[in-house]
Design an enzyme around this catalytic site. Structure first.
Site, short mmCIF file in Angstrom:
data_model
loop_
_atom_site.label_atom_id
_atom_site.label_comp_id
_atom_site.label_asym_id
_atom_site.label_seq_id
_atom_site.Cartn_x
_atom_site.Cartn_y
_atom_site.Cartn_z
N LYS A 17 -4.10 28.86 -2.41
CA LYS A 17 -5.16 29.85 -1.48
C LYS A 17 -4.87 31.17 -1.78
O LYS A 17 -3.87 31.80 -1.99
CB LYS A 17 -4.87 29.67 -0.01
N SER B 4 -8.84 27.08 7.90
CA SER B 4 -9.27 27.96 6.74
C SER B 4 -8.84 27.90 5.28
O SER B 4 -9.30 28.12 4.33
CB SER B 4 -8.65 29.54 7.30
N SER C 51 -5.01 25.49 10.32
CA SER C 51 -5.72 25.76 8.79
C SER C 51 -5.42 24.92 7.76
O SER C 51 -6.03 24.88 6.67
CB SER C 51 -5.77 27.07 8.32
#
Lengths: 471, 65
Positions: free
Chosen positions: A77, A147, A171
Site C-alpha cells: 500500500k 482503505s 481497512s
C-alpha cells in the site's frame, strides 16, 4: 496466468520449477494487461523488480534461496515508506515524496527475499472505506473496499500472492471481504508500523492480504515481531503460525455473539456466515453463544477517538495544504478539530469497558465469529445499502462490525465464506485473543476446508483482456 | 440543541473556538457531515460511564510494555 499462491510460489522457486525472474515477469505481464481497468497501482517498479529478480535467479543457481520468500513478488500500500520510491498515501499533499529508507514491514519482506512489484492505491491517507481510484477485479462496477483497496485488488486480480495493507478500523478486512481474499489485522503492536504514514495512533496496524490463510500465516511470520523504531511495538514473542494451522477445530470453543453482530444484515450475508458456523460446529468445534455488552457502542467510540487523532496526525500539513486534500478527508479532519476533548476521553473510558467485556468473553471461548461486513461490495457510485432495517450509509455500514476488534486491539481475520451460487464474495470475521493469531489462522484454515468457498471469476471484461493479451 | 441540527453559524463558531477557523466555503460540508455522524457520536456522549474505568490506552491491559 494468475500468480501462484504464496505457498506454491515458494515451492516452485525452491525446487527450481520456476525462477524468480519468471514469477516477476509473469506478474508484470498480468498487471500490464489488466491494471488500466483495475487501477490498483500508483507506481510500478518494473525495472527494480526485474533487477532484483535477476539477482535472485542467479542466487538460486549459486547456492539456493537466501530467505523464506526468495524471489516471490509482492505489493505494498502506498502508505508504507519505500526507499527511493514515491510514497504519497494517495494524496496530492505528499505528491513527489520519496523516502530514503524502507518501512520496517517492507524491509523485513525484502530481507526474507521477496521482491517489490510496486506501490498500490489506498483511500487517501487511509481515511475511508472505498478507495475510489480502484475497481473490484471481480466486478469492475463495484468498489474494492478500503482503505487497503489496491492491496486486496492486486491479490484478487492475480498480480501477486501477497500484499501489505494497513487496518485502522477495518481497512484490511473490508477490502479483503469485498474482493474475496484473506486479510489479517494483527494484534495492536504485533507488526511494526514504523515508516507507515499514521492515521490514528491508537488503532493503526499493518498486516497481510493474501489468497489463502496459510499464505497470510507465512507473510505474518515474515513481518511480525518487536521493532524498537515503533513505540507501540510489543515484545511478546512471535508464535509459530503454521505448525497448528491444519489441526482443525475439534473441541475448540468458539463464540458467536448473542446480539448486535447479526442485526440488520443483508440476508445472503447472514445465511452464508451462519452456514459457515454450522459447518465448523459439524467439524467438531464447540460453538456457543457469548455475551459482549456495549458491542453496539464500539463503532461510535472508534469515530470519537479516530476523528481527533487523525486531525492531530495532520496538524502540521493540513493547515498549510488544506486545498490539496480530497473533499471527504478534508471534512473529516476539519470535523476532528472541532470535537470536544471530553468526548475523546469519554470514548477512551468506554473503550476500557469494552476491553473488559471482551476479556470476560475470552474466559469461555478461544475466538469469536461474526460477519466481516453487513453487506457485499458496493457499486462505485453507491452511497447507501438497502438493509432490512432501512437504508444505511456505506461508511458506517462497512465499519460497524470491524470496529470492535480495532477498538480493543485484537487480531481479526476475514476469510471468504460465500457459496457457489453467490455472485459476490462474503467474508467471515474471526476475532481472537490478544497475540493469538495462531488460533485465528487455524480457525480460518478450517473455514477454508469446511466451507470450500469457490474462487469467484474475474470480471469478464478482464478475462477478455487476458485472452487478447500477447503475453 | 441536538448536534444533528447544529446551524452552520454554530459550526463556524465551534471551529473558531478550537483555533481552526473554517473558510466560509467549508462550513456547510462540515455541518452536513456532523449531522450525518451526530447520532453515532451521541452514543458516546449518552452512554452511562459512571461506573466505567478511567481512560487508558489499549496496550495496557495486555501488560507487555
Amino acid at each position: 496466468m494468475a500468480a501462484p499462491d504464496l505457498t506454491d510460489a515458494v515451492g516452485l522457486v525452491s525446487s527450481g520449477e520456476a525462477s524468480p525472474l519468471e514469477l516477476v515477469q509473469a506478474a508484470l505481464d498480468r498487471l500490464e494487461a489488466l491494471d488500466d481497468a483495475v487501477h490498483a497501482f500508483v507506481t510500478v517498479t518494473a525495472d527494480a523488480a526485474l533487477d532484483a529478480a535477476r539477482t535472485a535467479t542467479e542466487e538460486m543457481s549459486a547456492g539456493g534461496p537466501h530467505g523464506p520468500l526468495h524471489g516471490v513478488p509482492f505489493v505494498a500500500k502506498d502508505l508504507f515508506d519505500s526507499a527511493g520510491v514515491q510514497t504519497s498515501a494517495g494524496s496530492r499533499v505528499l505528491a513527489g515524496r520519496v523516502p530514503d529508507s524502507d518501512s520496517t514491514c517492507l524491509r523485513r519482506l525484502r530481507e526474507s527475499g521477496a521482491i517489490l512489484l510496486g506501490k498500490v492505491h489506498g483511500h487517501e491517507f487511509a481515511y475511508g472505506v472505498t478507495t475510489p481510484a480502484v475497481r473490484n477485479p471481480l466486478h469492475l462496477d463495484r468498489v474494492a473496499g478500503g482503505s487497503s483497496g489496491g492491496s486486496a485488488a492486486a491479490v484478487a486480480a492475480g498480480y501477486c500472492a501477497m500484499s501489505l495493507g494497513t487496518d485502522t478500523a477495518g481497512s484490511i478486512r473490508i477490502p479483503a471481504s469485498v474482493c474475496g481474499v484473506v486479510g489479517l489485522r494483527p494484534t495492536y503492536g504485533r507488526v511494526s508500523t514504523a515508516g507507515v504514514i499514521p492515521l490514528s495512533w491508537s488503532f493503526d496496524t499493518a498486516g497481510p492480504i493474501c489468497r489463502t490463510v496459510a499464505d497470510a500465516a507465512i507473510m505474518l511470520t515474515a513481518i511480525a515481531g518487536f521493532d524498537a523504531a515503533d513505540t507501540t511495538s510489543s515484545q511478546v514473542p512471535v508464535s509459530d503460525y503454521l505448525s497448528d494451522i491444519d489441526r482443525g477445530v475439534e473441541g475448540l470453543k468458539i463464540g458467536v455473539p448473542s446480539s448486535y453482530f447479526f442485526d440488520n444484515l443483508d440476508p445472503d450475508v447472514e445465511s452464508a456466515v451462519r452456514r459457515a458456523i454450522e459447518l465448523l460446529n459439524g467439524a467438531g468445534a464447540d460453538v456457543r453463544e457469548v455475551s459482549l455488552p456495549l458491542a453496539e457502542t464500539a463503532v461510535s467510540a472508534v469515530f470519537a477517538i479516530c476523528l481527533p487523532e487523525a486531525a492531530e496526525a495532520h496538524s502540521e500539513t493540513f493547515p498549510r495544504h488544506a486545498d490539496l486534500y480530497g473533499d471527504d478527508v478534508r471534512t473529516y479532519l476539519e470535523l476532528g478539530v472541532v470535537r470536544p476533548g471530553t468526548e475523546y476521553v469519554r470514548a477512551q473510558r468506554l473503550r476500557a469497558a469494552i476491553v473488559e467485556a471482551w476479556r470476560a468473553a475470552f474466559d469461555d471461548v478461544s475466538a469469536v465469529l461474526v460477519p466481516t461486513l453487513p453487506a457485499r461490495a458496493a457499486g462505485v457510485d453507491q452511497t447507501s445499502f438497502d438493509l432490512p432495517a432501512g437504508a444505511e450509509d456505506v461508511t458506517p455500514a462497512y465499519l460497524r462490525l470491524t470496529a470492535a476488534a480495532s477498538l480493543v486491539g485484537l487480531p481479526a481475520l476475514s476469510v471468504p465464506c460465500h457459496r457457489t451460487d453467490d455472485a459476490l464474495p462474503i467474508g467471515l470475521q474471526i476475532i481472537g485473543r490478544p497475540f493469538d493469531e495462531a488460533t485465528v489462522l487455524r480457525i480460518g484454515r478450517a473455514v477454508e476446508v469446511v466451507v470450500d468457498a469457490p474462487r469467484l471469476p474475474l470480471d469478464e471484461r478482464l478475462t477478455k483482456r487476458l485472452e487478447a493479451s500477447p503475453a | 440543541m441536538s448536534e444533528d441540527r447544529l446551524s452552520t453559524e454554530c459550526v463556524a463558531a465551534m471551529a473558531e473556538m478550537a483555533g481552526a477557523p473554517l473558510p466560509d466555503s467549508r462550513v456547510e460540508a462540515v455541518a452536513a457531515t456532523l449531522a450525518a455522524f451526530g447520532p453515532l457520536l451521541a452514543v458516546v456522549r449518552d452512554v452511562d460511564v459512571a461506573d466505567r474505568p478511567a481512560a487508558r490506552f489499549v496496550l495496557e491491559p495486555w501488560g507487555d510494555r
